[in-house]
Motif scaffolding. Structure first.
Motif, PDB file in Angstrom:
ATOM      1  N   LEU A  40       0.793  -1.116   0.123  1.00  0.00           N
ATOM      2  CA  LEU A  40      -0.179  -0.106   0.027  1.00  0.00           C
ATOM      3  C   LEU A  40       0.744   1.303   0.081  1.00  0.00           C
ATOM      4  N   TYR A  41       1.997   1.244   0.634  1.00  0.00           N
ATOM      5  CA  TYR A  41       2.722   2.379   0.867  1.00  0.00           C
ATOM      6  C   TYR A  41       3.401   2.924  -0.397  1.00  0.00           C
ATOM      7  N   ARG A  42       3.462   1.940  -1.367  1.00  0.00           N
ATOM      8  CA  ARG A  42       4.181   2.241  -2.709  1.00  0.00           C
ATOM      9  C   ARG A  42       3.057   2.419  -3.891  1.00  0.00           C
ATOM     10  N   LYS A  43       1.739   2.686  -3.216  1.00  0.00           N
ATOM     11  CA  LYS A  43       0.853   3.081  -4.277  1.00  0.00           C
ATOM     12  C   LYS A  43       0.245   4.460  -4.019  1.00  0.00           C
ATOM     13  N   ASN A  44      -0.260   4.974  -5.010  1.00  0.00           N
ATOM     14  CA  ASN A  44      -1.048   6.465  -4.861  1.00  0.00           C
ATOM     15  C   ASN A  44      -2.428   6.316  -4.881  1.00  0.00           C
ATOM     16  N   LYS A  45      -3.014   7.151  -4.466  1.00  0.00           N
ATOM     17  CA  LYS A  45      -4.668   7.220  -4.378  1.00  0.00           C
ATOM     18  C   LYS A  45      -5.269   6.572  -5.687  1.00  0.00           C
ATOM     19  N   ASP A  46      -4.642   6.796  -6.917  1.00  0.00           N
ATOM     20  CA  ASP A  46      -5.131   6.428  -8.271  1.00  0.00           C
ATOM     21  C   ASP A  46      -5.282   4.948  -8.139  1.00  0.00           C
ATOM     22  N   HIS A  47      -4.391   4.392  -7.481  1.00  0.00           N
ATOM     23  CA  HIS A  47      -4.268   2.817  -7.481  1.00  0.00           C
ATOM     24  C   HIS A  47      -5.038   2.021  -6.391  1.00  0.00           C
ATOM     25  N   GLU A  49      -8.024   1.625  -5.487  1.00  0.00           N
ATOM     26  CA  GLU A  49      -9.271   0.813  -5.988  1.00  0.00           C
ATOM     27  C   GLU A  49      -8.772  -0.542  -6.651  1.00  0.00           C
ATOM     28  N   SER A  50      -7.832  -0.412  -7.553  1.00  0.00           N
ATOM     29  CA  SER A  50      -7.389  -1.595  -8.134  1.00  0.00           C
ATOM     30  C   SER A  50      -6.609  -2.760  -7.003  1.00  0.00           C
ATOM     31  N   LEU A  51      -6.047  -1.957  -5.974  1.00  0.00           N
ATOM     32  CA  LEU A  51      -5.269  -2.862  -5.212  1.00  0.00           C
ATOM     33  C   LEU A  51      -6.508  -3.475  -4.216  1.00  0.00           C
ATOM     34  N   LEU A 110      -7.859   5.288   4.247  1.00  0.00           N
ATOM     35  CA  LEU A 110      -9.103   4.928   5.151  1.00  0.00           C
ATOM     36  C   LEU A 110     -10.068   5.531   4.652  1.00  0.00           C
ATOM     37  N   GLU A 111      -9.938   6.978   4.261  1.00  0.00           N
ATOM     38  CA  GLU A 111     -10.898   7.736   3.563  1.00  0.00           C
ATOM     39  C   GLU A 111     -11.583   7.173   2.244  1.00  0.00           C
ATOM     40  N   TYR A 112     -10.673   6.450   1.654  1.00  0.00           N
ATOM     41  CA  TYR A 112     -11.212   5.581   0.331  1.00  0.00           C
ATOM     42  C   TYR A 112     -12.079   4.349   0.714  1.00  0.00           C
ATOM     43  N   LEU A 113     -11.517   3.715   1.887  1.00  0.00           N
ATOM     44  CA  LEU A 113     -12.385   2.426   2.342  1.00  0.00           C
ATOM     45  C   LEU A 113     -13.613   3.089   2.876  1.00  0.00           C
ATOM     46  N   ASN A 114     -13.868   4.265   3.496  1.00  0.00           N
ATOM     47  CA  ASN A 114     -14.975   4.850   4.109  1.00  0.00           C
ATOM     48  C   ASN A 114     -16.168   4.959   2.951  1.00  0.00           C
ATOM     49  N   THR A 115     -15.807   5.326   1.426  1.00  0.00           N
ATOM     50  CA  THR A 115     -16.526   5.423   0.561  1.00  0.00           C
ATOM     51  C   THR A 115     -17.232   4.182   0.111  1.00  0.00           C
ATOM     52  N   LEU A 116     -16.644   3.131   0.433  1.00  0.00           N
ATOM     53  CA  LEU A 116     -17.126   1.520   0.058  1.00  0.00           C
ATOM     54  C   LEU A 116     -18.017   1.000   1.303  1.00  0.00           C
ATOM     55  N   ASP A 117     -17.989   1.610   2.513  1.00  0.00           N
ATOM     56  CA  ASP A 117     -18.285   1.194   3.713  1.00  0.00           C
ATOM     57  C   ASP A 117     -19.927   1.310   3.540  1.00  0.00           C
ATOM     58  N   GLN A 118     -20.852   0.250   3.146  1.00  0.00           N
ATOM     59  CA  GLN A 118     -22.051   0.082   3.253  1.00  0.00           C
ATOM     60  C   GLN A 118     -22.592  -0.434   4.570  1.00  0.00           C
TER      61      GLN A 118
END
Length: 254
Positions: A40-47, A49-51, A110-118
């Motif tokens: 994860l530390y070697r990815k940026n926010k654009d990646h 979703e794919s990760l 974590l903010e990205y995960l929160n967008t998925l949290d249904q």
């Protein structure tokens, strides 16, 4: 807890651009959570979703009873634990800059995960309030748009109507049918209805016969679809009601 949640890197796979976790040489599979953070530390926010999707797809195929909710909880717990650990780290060390950067990236993920949290999994009060406020703001904006659209519609609405002399409604139908068939000099139609029943709806809504409403169903039989092969259920306008004929005007010389 499952023995494996993430897709492991194959042995001797030295590719740098990968979402798999682990080393290309034998490693302790019990540490896959740390290897996930390392990836994860070697990815940026654009990646992100794919990760996330890469490992979710693997997890769902690995176990017959697996669910996204279980995977989501596991990933979020890893991230929140790592954030908590980094917050409590000694700030005055040579590793502080790197640890601070890692913490900021974990917060971003974590903010990205929160967008998925249904499922509203382990959300703090602050996170829940923030999400609710965002949802309220979204609903307010949608409501504002609906009000503006409704206002425009009301401007066109009217309780007024055009009254037809009693017994002469079919004469109006005949004129409407002629307008429907009129063509311009380039042989293109003067009017082009977006739906087959719009003429009937217009008459039923805006016209009356002797002050009485005209039902849509009573108008429909006089307006067959254009080029319809089956005209048996439609009616012709009686000759006695065909009082007017629309003809093209003579061309005027300039």
């Amino acid at each position: 807890m499952r023995p494996q949640y993430f897709k492991h890197r194959a042995v001797f796979d030295f590719s740098k651009d990968t979402n798999d976790v682990g080393f290309p040489l034998p490693w302790n599979k019990g540490n896959e959570d740390n290897h996930f953070l390392y990836r994860l530390y070697r990815k940026n926010k654009d990646h992100y979703e794919s990760l996330y999707q890469h490992h979710l797809d693997f997890f769902l195929t690995l176990y017959t009873d697996a669910t996204e909710q279980e995977f989501f909880v596991h990933v979020k717990q890893i991230v929140t634990d790592a954030i908590s650990e980094l917050i409590n780290k000694n700030r005055y060390t040579s590793k502080h800059a790197r640890e601070r950067q890692n913490r900021m990236q974990l917060q971003e993920f974590l903010e990205y995960l929160n967008t998925l949290d249904q499922w509203f999994i382990q959300s703090t009060d602050q996170e829940t309030i923030k999400r609710q406020l965002e949802e309220i703001a979204k609903l307010i904006n949608e409501n504002k748009k609906l009000k503006e659209e409704n206002k425009k519609l009301r401007e066109l609405e009217t309780k007024d109507y055009i009254d037809i002399r009693e017994g002469r409604h079919k004469t109006l139908y005949h004129l409407m049918l002629q307008i429907r068939e009129l063509k311009l000099e380039d042989n293109k139609e003067l009017t082009n209805a977006t739906t087959l029943n719009i003429w009937c709806k217009m008459i039923a809504k805006y016209f009356r016969v002797g002050g009485k409403e005209i039902s849509f169903e009573s108008v429909k039989p006089y307006f067959p679809p254009e080029n319809s092969a089956d005209l048996t259920k439609y009616k012709d306008i009686p000759k006695k009601d065909q009082l007017f004929t629309i003809i093209p005007a003579r061309k005027r010389s300039l």
